[in-house]
Design a protein around this motif. Structure first.
Motif, PDB file in Angstrom:
ATOM      1  N   SER A 156      -4.711   8.600  -0.637  1.00  0.00           N
ATOM      2  CA  SER A 156      -4.138   9.122  -1.888  1.00  0.00           C
ATOM      3  C   SER A 156      -4.937   8.756  -3.133  1.00  0.00           C
ATOM      4  O   SER A 156      -5.086   9.571  -4.042  1.00  0.00           O
ATOM      5  N   ASP A 204       0.863  -1.174   0.000  1.00  0.00           N
ATOM      6  CA  ASP A 204       0.000   0.000   0.000  1.00  0.00           C
ATOM      7  C   ASP A 204       0.902   1.228   0.000  1.00  0.00           C
ATOM      8  O   ASP A 204       1.923   1.246   0.679  1.00  0.00           O
ATOM      9  N   THR A 205       0.488   2.231  -0.784  1.00  0.00           N
ATOM     10  CA  THR A 205       1.330   3.420  -0.951  1.00  0.00           C
ATOM     11  C   THR A 205       0.511   4.683  -0.745  1.00  0.00           C
ATOM     12  O   THR A 205      -0.669   4.713  -1.092  1.00  0.00           O
ATOM     13  N   ASP A 216       3.056  11.304  -9.781  1.00  0.00           N
ATOM     14  CA  ASP A 216       4.403  11.446 -10.355  1.00  0.00           C
ATOM     15  C   ASP A 216       4.669  12.824 -10.976  1.00  0.00           C
ATOM     16  O   ASP A 216       5.768  13.368 -10.790  1.00  0.00           O
ATOM     17  N   HIS A 219      10.099   4.723  -3.534  1.00  0.00           N
ATOM     18  CA  HIS A 219       9.562   4.160  -2.296  1.00  0.00           C
ATOM     19  C   HIS A 219       9.262   2.670  -2.460  1.00  0.00           C
ATOM     20  O   HIS A 219       9.615   1.857  -1.625  1.00  0.00           O
ATOM     21  N   PHE A 226       2.666   7.551 -13.247  1.00  0.00           N
ATOM     22  CA  PHE A 226       1.226   7.595 -12.985  1.00  0.00           C
ATOM     23  C   PHE A 226       1.003   8.355 -11.685  1.00  0.00           C
ATOM     24  O   PHE A 226       1.957   8.814 -11.043  1.00  0.00           O
TER      25      PHE A 226
END
Ligand code: IMP
Length: 192
Positions: free
Chosen positions: A84, A68-69, A151, A176, A148
């Motif tokens: 996000s 998960d980011t 970015d 990351h 994407f």
């Protein structure tokens, strides 16, 4: 050994399979016939990664990892963070999320931000997490067409260009996600 990567993204799957020791076979969610939406209802990036990994582990019985980011912006109290993907609302897209962030950052001097990826692993009845962080700043406007998500507005520290202006190879060296995956790989190399 079989390990599930909680993703439908075959590109991500191939990338990680190529890096892991050959003794580990990586399967995607498609490979285990999991088509349902996995819950992502937690309030931190770490809890969301754990939620996804535990869901698959408990429901399907496989060893599994999930990622998960989120993008954390200092001047916005670390928003959008875990939200996000849906910063501008439930059914919005990357462009709308980016535009809202730029609007909220208008005339803001402190532009520090970081991407954070957490990989959660359920393996042999234990859970582990691996963190990868890319620090940088939020640009004044979108720049670049690669990549994407956020970015086009994220300038990594040490660079003058956004992630979207870097090649995929350049981004993958410092991102990351790459850092979190490196830690996961290190874990399995130690174990094998
Ligand atoms: P996910 O956890 O990989 O689904 O990412 C959550 C949200 O963060 C996505 O909707 C993307 O907009 C954003 N995101 C994740 N990784 C990146 C990245 O490497 N660059 C830019 N945005 C990203």
């Amino acid at each position: 050994m079989i390990l599930v990567f909680a993703t439908h993204n075959t590109h991500k799957l191939k990338e990680i399979q190529a890096l892991l020791p050959q003794t580990i076979e990586v399967l995607s969610l498609n490979d285990i016939n999991c088509t349902e939406d996995i819950p992502e209802t937690a309030f931190t990036i770490e809890e969301n990664a754990l939620l996804k990994a535990k869901y698959i582990n408990e429901k399907y019985g496989y060893s599994v990892f999930a990622d998960d980011t989120g993008l954390e912006v200092a001047a916005l109290n670390n928003a959008p963070g875990v939200f996000s993907a849906r910063y501008a609302g439930e059914h919005t897209n990357d462009t709308e999320n980016v535009q809202l962030l730029l609007k909220n950052m208008e005339n803001v001097i402190n532009r520090q931000a970081q991407f954070k990826t957490i990989i959660a692993l359920c393996w042999e009845n234990k859970t582990y997490t691996f963190e990868g962080i890319a620090k940088g700043t939020i640009a004044e406007k979108t720049l670049g067409d690669n990549g994407f998500g956020y970015d086009p507005i994220f300038i990594p520290d040490g660079y003058t260009r956004t992630f979207a202006q870097l090649s995929a190879q350049e981004k993958n060296r410092i991102s990351h996600r790459a850092k979190a995956f490196e830690k996961l790989l290190h874990f399995f190399k130690q174990m094998s």
